[in-house]
Design an enzyme around this catalytic site. Structure first.
Site, PDB file in Angstrom:
ATOM      1  N   ARG A  90      35.702  48.692  41.107  1.00 12.13           N
ATOM      2  CA  ARG A  90      35.845  48.744  39.784  1.00 12.13           C
ATOM      3  C   ARG A  90      34.590  49.118  38.943  1.00 12.13           C
ATOM      4  O   ARG A  90      33.482  48.891  39.157  1.00 12.13           O
ATOM      5  CB  ARG A  90      36.234  47.408  39.542  1.00 12.13           C
TER       6      ARG A  90
ATOM      7  N   ARG B 266      30.072  45.587  37.758  1.00 11.72           N
ATOM      8  CA  ARG B 266      29.547  44.202  37.106  1.00 11.72           C
ATOM      9  C   ARG B 266      28.677  43.611  38.396  1.00 11.72           C
ATOM     10  O   ARG B 266      28.873  43.917  39.397  1.00 11.72           O
ATOM     11  CB  ARG B 266      31.129  43.388  37.088  1.00 11.72           C
TER      12      ARG B 266
ATOM     13  N   ARG C 227      41.482  27.932  34.716  1.00 11.32           N
ATOM     14  CA  ARG C 227      41.164  28.245  36.273  1.00 11.32           C
ATOM     15  C   ARG C 227      40.885  26.827  37.043  1.00 11.32           C
ATOM     16  O   ARG C 227      40.818  27.084  38.154  1.00 11.32           O
ATOM     17  CB  ARG C 227      39.614  28.703  36.434  1.00 11.32           C
TER      18      ARG C 227
ATOM     19  N   ARG D  14      34.395  34.451  45.262  1.00 11.53           N
ATOM     20  CA  ARG D  14      35.479  34.176  44.227  1.00 11.53           C
ATOM     21  C   ARG D  14      36.788  33.906  44.513  1.00 11.53           C
ATOM     22  O   ARG D  14      37.751  33.206  44.302  1.00 11.53           O
ATOM     23  CB  ARG D  14      35.460  35.510  43.205  1.00 11.53           C
TER      24      ARG D  14
ATOM     25  N   LYS E  28      44.584  41.374  35.700  1.00  6.65           N
ATOM     26  CA  LYS E  28      44.886  40.544  34.589  1.00  6.65           C
ATOM     27  C   LYS E  28      44.225  41.200  33.261  1.00  6.65           C
ATOM     28  O   LYS E  28      44.896  41.187  32.225  1.00  6.65           O
ATOM     29  CB  LYS E  28      44.135  39.000  34.531  1.00  6.65           C
TER      30      LYS E  28
END
Ligand code: AP5
Length: 208
Positions: free
Chosen positions: A127, A154, A88, A165, A13
């Site tokens: 990532r 992160r 969400r 998640r 996203k």
């Protein structure tokens, strides 16, 4: 044009939102980015949000909805907003509809970037993000290819938190797919292809 980007954590996203902003100049409203900035600055919101984010749980609706309402009333939101990571929950989706109705700027599309969970875990644990310009890359990027800034990982991109998640996404956020389908706003894009191919389909779906 106001659009929602839907999809699991790591679906891409943020990557697609940044390309849309570069090429079409809308406001990128990422609730994750706003929360990480609040945590970094140790604002009252950031202090409340941190433990939820570290665990991979959702930050309570009222905190998120107030943060988004404030942001979309600013002048730069008038050019159109890409909502990334929001809504969400069903409560957030209803609040967004009502706020945009009040502003007279309803949603035009909800774009689902669809990627299987097996692909996601690998993507998120590798990532890396640029500290200076926010470029989203991978552990193959020793420094930022855009600005040479430092790439960091992160806190919530470890395997245990990513697994939570994904569970939270399935329980709380995936039902929004039917919510937007029912409003005839949903477009589904296969996100398990090279970034530029996904982007070409996003642009076509939005009629840009
Ligand atoms: P948030 O920051 O929103 O995280 P997320 O939804 O988990 O999404 P990500 O940013 O992890 O993934 P993405 O889909 O943007 O993927 P990306 O483009 O980076 O939220 C973090 C936390 O904040 C939440 O857990 C929660 O605690 C809280 N929060 C945020 N919003 C909230 C809300 N509304 N309500 C309550 N709590 C909230 O790509 C991922 C990787 O894949 C990158 O390395 C990228 O280079 C790579 N990649 C991207 N596209 C491709 C492709 N096509 N092919 C191969 N690799 C690709």
């Amino acid at each position: 044009m106001n659009i929602v980007l839907l999809g699991a954590p790591g679906a891409g996203k943020g990557t697609q939102a940044k390309k849309l902003v570069e090429n079409h100049g809308m406001l990128h409203l990422s609730t994750g980015d706003l929360l990480r900035a609040a945590v970094k600055d140790q604002t009252p919101l950031g202090i409340k949000a941190k433990s939820y984010m570290d665990a991979g749980d959702l930050v309570p609706d009222e905190l998120i909805i107030n943060m988004v309402k404030e942001r979309i009333q600013a002048d730069d939101a008038k050019k159109g907003v890409i909502f990334d990571g929001f809504p969400r929950t069903a409560t957030q989706a209803v609040a967004l509809d009502s706020e945009l109705a009040e502003l007279g700027q309803p949603l035009q599309h909800a774009v689902l970037v669809d990627v299987k969970s097996e692909v996601i875990v690998k993507r998120l644990t590798s990532r890396r993000t640029c500290r200076d310009c926010g470029y989203i890359g991978t552990d193959a990027d020793a420094s930022c290819p855009k600005c040479s800034g430092e790439m960091y990982q992160r806190d919530d991109d470890n395997e245990a938190t990513v697994t939570n998640r994904l569970n939270v996404y399935e329980t709380s956020t995936a039902p929004l797919i039917d919510y937007y389908r029912g409003k005839d706003l949903l477009v589904t894009i296969d996100g398990d292809r090279p970034v530029d191919e996904v982007y070409a389909d996003v642009v076509a779906a939005l009629g840009l």
